[in-house]
Design a protein around this motif. Sequence first.
Motif, mmCIF file in Angstrom:
data_model
loop_
_atom_site.group_PDB
_atom_site.id
_atom_site.type_symbol
_atom_site.label_atom_id
_atom_site.label_comp_id
_atom_site.label_asym_id
_atom_site.label_seq_id
_atom_site.Cartn_x
_atom_site.Cartn_y
_atom_site.Cartn_z
ATOM 1 N N ASP A 62 0.776 -1.299 -0.034
ATOM 2 C CA ASP A 62 0.071 -0.167 -0.032
ATOM 3 C C ASP A 62 1.030 1.207 -0.080
ATOM 4 O OD1 ASP A 62 -1.927 2.031 0.301
ATOM 5 O OD2 ASP A 62 -2.896 1.205 2.182
ATOM 6 N N PRO A 63 1.166 1.970 -0.988
ATOM 7 C CA PRO A 63 1.933 3.167 -1.200
ATOM 8 C C PRO A 63 1.537 4.042 -0.221
ATOM 9 C CG PRO A 63 0.532 2.956 -3.124
ATOM 10 C CD PRO A 63 0.316 1.667 -2.428
ATOM 11 N N ARG A 64 0.421 4.213 0.127
ATOM 12 C CA ARG A 64 0.019 5.239 1.243
ATOM 13 C C ARG A 64 0.622 4.971 2.548
ATOM 14 N NH1 ARG A 64 -6.537 4.242 0.640
ATOM 15 N NH2 ARG A 64 -5.487 2.290 0.852
ATOM 16 N N ARG A 65 1.114 3.704 2.623
ATOM 17 C CA ARG A 65 1.806 3.314 4.086
ATOM 18 C C ARG A 65 3.415 3.565 3.858
ATOM 19 N NH1 ARG A 65 -1.545 1.465 8.191
ATOM 20 N NH2 ARG A 65 -3.537 0.894 7.311
ATOM 21 N N MET A 66 3.874 4.071 2.694
ATOM 22 C CA MET A 66 5.298 3.958 2.329
ATOM 23 C C MET A 66 5.810 5.361 1.908
ATOM 24 S SD MET A 66 4.981 0.128 0.558
ATOM 25 C CE MET A 66 6.935 -0.117 0.590
ATOM 26 N N PRO A 67 5.623 6.345 2.805
ATOM 27 C CA PRO A 67 5.986 7.631 2.091
ATOM 28 C C PRO A 67 7.427 7.966 1.874
ATOM 29 C CG PRO A 67 5.720 7.801 4.709
ATOM 30 C CD PRO A 67 5.328 6.327 3.901
ATOM 31 N N VAL A 68 8.436 7.010 2.375
ATOM 32 C CA VAL A 68 9.707 7.389 2.088
ATOM 33 C C VAL A 68 10.178 6.656 0.673
ATOM 34 C CG1 VAL A 68 12.116 6.964 2.783
ATOM 35 C CG2 VAL A 68 10.316 7.332 4.462
ATOM 36 N N THR A 69 9.401 5.567 0.767
ATOM 37 C CA THR A 69 9.585 4.720 -0.876
ATOM 38 C C THR A 69 8.835 5.705 -1.738
ATOM 39 O OG1 THR A 69 9.520 2.555 0.301
ATOM 40 C CG2 THR A 69 9.088 2.804 -1.846
ATOM 41 N N ARG A 70 7.998 6.158 -1.688
ATOM 42 C CA ARG A 70 7.535 7.101 -2.598
ATOM 43 C C ARG A 70 8.211 8.361 -2.990
ATOM 44 N NH1 ARG A 70 2.630 7.421 0.445
ATOM 45 N NH2 ARG A 70 2.822 9.688 0.397
ATOM 46 N N GLY A 71 8.865 9.107 -1.771
ATOM 47 C CA GLY A 71 9.700 9.986 -2.046
ATOM 48 C C GLY A 71 10.915 9.547 -2.670
ATOM 49 N N ALA A 72 11.456 8.611 -2.539
ATOM 50 C CA ALA A 72 12.631 8.122 -3.138
ATOM 51 C C ALA A 72 12.317 7.859 -4.719
ATOM 52 C CB ALA A 72 13.141 6.914 -2.550
ATOM 53 N N ASN A 73 11.133 7.210 -4.988
ATOM 54 C CA ASN A 73 10.656 7.095 -6.485
ATOM 55 C C ASN A 73 10.528 8.297 -7.071
ATOM 56 O OD1 ASN A 73 10.495 4.157 -6.023
ATOM 57 N ND2 ASN A 73 8.500 4.206 -5.470
ATOM 58 N N ALA A 74 9.898 9.378 -6.451
ATOM 59 C CA ALA A 74 9.901 10.428 -7.079
ATOM 60 C C ALA A 74 11.110 11.287 -7.386
ATOM 61 C CB ALA A 74 9.062 11.786 -6.286
ATOM 62 N N ALA A 75 12.058 11.154 -6.580
ATOM 63 C CA ALA A 75 13.477 11.594 -6.596
ATOM 64 C C ALA A 75 14.181 10.937 -7.921
ATOM 65 C CB ALA A 75 14.280 11.602 -5.490
ATOM 66 N N ILE A 76 13.852 9.757 -8.095
ATOM 67 C CA ILE A 76 14.656 8.957 -8.960
ATOM 68 C C ILE A 76 14.008 9.075 -10.469
ATOM 69 C CG2 ILE A 76 15.584 6.543 -9.651
ATOM 70 C CD1 ILE A 76 15.901 6.185 -6.610
#
Length: 238
Positions: A62-76
């Motif tokens: 559930d991406p809503r529970r994974m904010p750091v992963t989402r942020g890293a994905n956005a950065a890359i």
Amino acid sequence: MSGWKAKRFWKTVVVVESDGGFGVTLDARPVRTPAKSPMALPTRAMAEAIAAEWEAVEKEVDPRRMPVTRGANAAIDKVAPQFDEVAELIAAYGGTDLLCYRAEAPEALAEAQAAAWDPLLDWAAHEYGARLNVTRGVVPVAQPAESLERLAAAVHSVSPFELTALHDLVSLSGSLVLGLAATRAEFDPETLWRQSRFDEDWQAEQWGEDEEAVAAARLKRDDFLFARHFWNISAESR
């Protein structure tokens, strides 16, 4: 692997070092971004935070529970490939910075804004050599070109991961100066967030709170505080 709709298949989550940075593996398989890029992370702190998010998955991701992963994905996947465009977008806030526009009335609101915002503008002038002009009302005020160039240089000097955080700090607050201040340990992010909401809080005091507006503001506050956290774990190696 992007894994946003995948069910948990892994047993072990491990932080690994790679190419001078860090990564995360699931049963020895490297986690990748949605665009299938390697998730090369700048600090161990970020890798450990992402590993914890994947370890916490029980059944489905559930991406809503994974904010750091989402942020890293956005950065890359998003910020790094168009770094200059994103940096210019954020730097443009300096030309219409929230802190430069004070209320015409009531006087008490203008005085409260000045007491909170003038020290931040003084900090930017000292830290970056970027003095900005202040006005009352909404008519645009011209800013010194040299000041805007120096603030833009500060934005362009950060990493893609840091820029990802700075984007949210600035866009959520409406202020480049306040967003830059939020990247510094000497400033309390809760205080900065409240300082960005003088007008909204003043209106609420006069006319009462709107439940939907309060809920929306709470979400923005949480996003602002998370952006500060993401900056911290992005910049730890500096």
